[in-house]
Design a protein around this motif. Structure first.
Motif, PDB file in Angstrom:
ATOM      1  N   PRO A  79     -77.251  -5.678   7.807  1.00 40.95           N
ATOM      2  CA  PRO A  79     -76.973  -6.488   7.476  1.00 40.95           C
ATOM      3  C   PRO A  79     -79.246  -6.765   7.032  1.00 40.95           C
ATOM      4  O   PRO A  79     -79.637  -8.324   6.676  1.00 40.95           O
ATOM      5  CB  PRO A  79     -77.096  -6.858   9.216  1.00 40.95           C
ATOM      6  N   ASP A 118     -63.220  -2.367  10.026  1.00 40.37           N
ATOM      7  CA  ASP A 118     -64.945  -2.806   8.641  1.00 40.37           C
ATOM      8  C   ASP A 118     -65.104  -4.031   8.761  1.00 40.37           C
ATOM      9  O   ASP A 118     -66.113  -4.366   8.975  1.00 40.37           O
ATOM     10  CB  ASP A 118     -64.872  -2.154   7.589  1.00 40.37           C
ATOM     11  N   THR A 120     -65.331  -6.814  10.525  1.00 41.53           N
ATOM     12  CA  THR A 120     -65.818  -7.492  12.157  1.00 41.53           C
ATOM     13  C   THR A 120     -67.157  -6.566  12.108  1.00 41.53           C
ATOM     14  O   THR A 120     -68.258  -6.985  12.491  1.00 41.53           O
ATOM     15  CB  THR A 120     -65.568  -7.089  13.493  1.00 41.53           C
ATOM     16  N   ARG A 121     -67.670  -5.537  11.244  1.00 41.15           N
ATOM     17  CA  ARG A 121     -69.101  -5.288  10.667  1.00 41.15           C
ATOM     18  C   ARG A 121     -70.140  -6.386  10.106  1.00 41.15           C
ATOM     19  O   ARG A 121     -69.677  -6.587   9.049  1.00 41.15           O
ATOM     20  CB  ARG A 121     -69.315  -3.808  10.330  1.00 41.15           C
ATOM     21  N   GLN A 122     -71.426  -6.683  10.436  1.00 39.82           N
ATOM     22  CA  GLN A 122     -71.967  -7.334   9.758  1.00 39.82           C
ATOM     23  C   GLN A 122     -72.588  -6.917   8.962  1.00 39.82           C
ATOM     24  O   GLN A 122     -73.035  -5.512   8.423  1.00 39.82           O
ATOM     25  CB  GLN A 122     -73.511  -7.368  10.962  1.00 39.82           C
ATOM     26  N   ARG A 127     -73.266 -12.931   9.083  1.00 42.74           N
ATOM     27  CA  ARG A 127     -72.227 -13.074   8.415  1.00 42.74           C
ATOM     28  C   ARG A 127     -71.923 -11.501   8.743  1.00 42.74           C
ATOM     29  O   ARG A 127     -71.782  -9.902   8.433  1.00 42.74           O
ATOM     30  CB  ARG A 127     -72.137 -13.170   6.954  1.00 42.74           C
ATOM     31  N   THR A 128     -70.253 -11.629   9.193  1.00 45.77           N
ATOM     32  CA  THR A 128     -69.289 -10.500   8.937  1.00 45.77           C
ATOM     33  C   THR A 128     -68.776  -9.690   7.519  1.00 45.77           C
ATOM     34  O   THR A 128     -68.503 -10.377   6.988  1.00 45.77           O
ATOM     35  CB  THR A 128     -68.247 -10.512   9.859  1.00 45.77           C
TER      36      THR A 128
END
Length: 159
Positions: A79, A118, A120-122, A127-128
Motif C-alpha cells: 500500500p 488476498d 482483504t490485503r491492503q 483500499r483493499t
C-alpha cells in the motif's frame, strides 16, 4: 462462486458486456470519431504520452496505462508503494485498441490468479484488493460512458 469469481463477473461486465461496456462503447469506432475533441476540452493542456484530452483516443490510451498500473499494484500488494507507469505513447486507434485489449486481458488474468484471502490485503493506504478491483470496474464503466457520450456529440455536431 467465491469472491474473486464474483469480482470477475463485474469486471467482465464492465469490459465486454453486450450493453453498457467498454467493448460496446468501442464497437465500430472510426478513426474520425477517435480523434475528435469536444469543445469543452479544447483548452485543456495536451497530455503528453496519452493524447488530446477528451478525445476517445485519450480515453483508450489512458485506460491502457491505468491497466498496466493496476497489474503492477496487484502484483506488489504494497500500500505504501505506488508503481511508476509509463504512458503508452499516444497510440493511434487500431494500436490503442489492440494494446488496451491485451493489457485488459492481462489485468483480468492477474485478478483471476488472486485467492479469496488476498482480497482483504491492503493495496493502497485506504483500499483493499477487493475495493481496488471494484474501483477498476467503475473506472472502466466511467470511461465507457464518456466514450459513448463523445461518440454521440461527434454524431450530432453541427446540428
Amino acid at each position: 462462486m467465491n469472491a474473486v469469481e464474483a469480482l470477475l463477473v463485474v469486471f467482465d461486465g464492465a469490459w465486454k458486456d453486450d450493453f453498457e461496456s467498454l467493448s460496446d462503447a468501442c464497437a465500430d469506432l472510426t478513426e474520425e470519431e477517435s480523434v475528435w475533441q469536444p469543445a469543452a476540452y479544447q483548452r485543456e493542456p495536451h497530455d503528453k504520452g496519452v493524447g488530446r484530452p477528451g478525445t476517445i483516443l485519450w480515453h483508450l490510451n489512458h485506460l491502457e496505462m491505468c491497466h498496466r498500473h493496476y497489474i503492477a499494484t496487484l502484483k506488489n500488494m504494497k500500500p505504501e508503494v505506488s508503481p511508476d507507469t509509463e504512458a503508452p505513447g499516444e497510440l493511434p486507434l487500431r494500436q490503442a485498441l489492440a494494446a488496451l485489449g491485451e493489457t485488459t486481458q492481462d489485468l483480468r488474468n492477474m485478478i483471476a490468479e488472486l485467492k479469496p484471502e488476498d482480497l482483504t490485503r491492503q493495496v493502497r493506504p485506504k483500499r483493499t484488493a477487493a475495493g481496488f478491483i471494484a474501483m477498476i470496474a467503475r473506472h472502466i464503466s466511467w470511461h465507457a460512458g464518456m466514450i459513448k457520450q463523445t461518440r454521440r456529440l461527434h454524431a450530432k455536431r453541427g446540428q
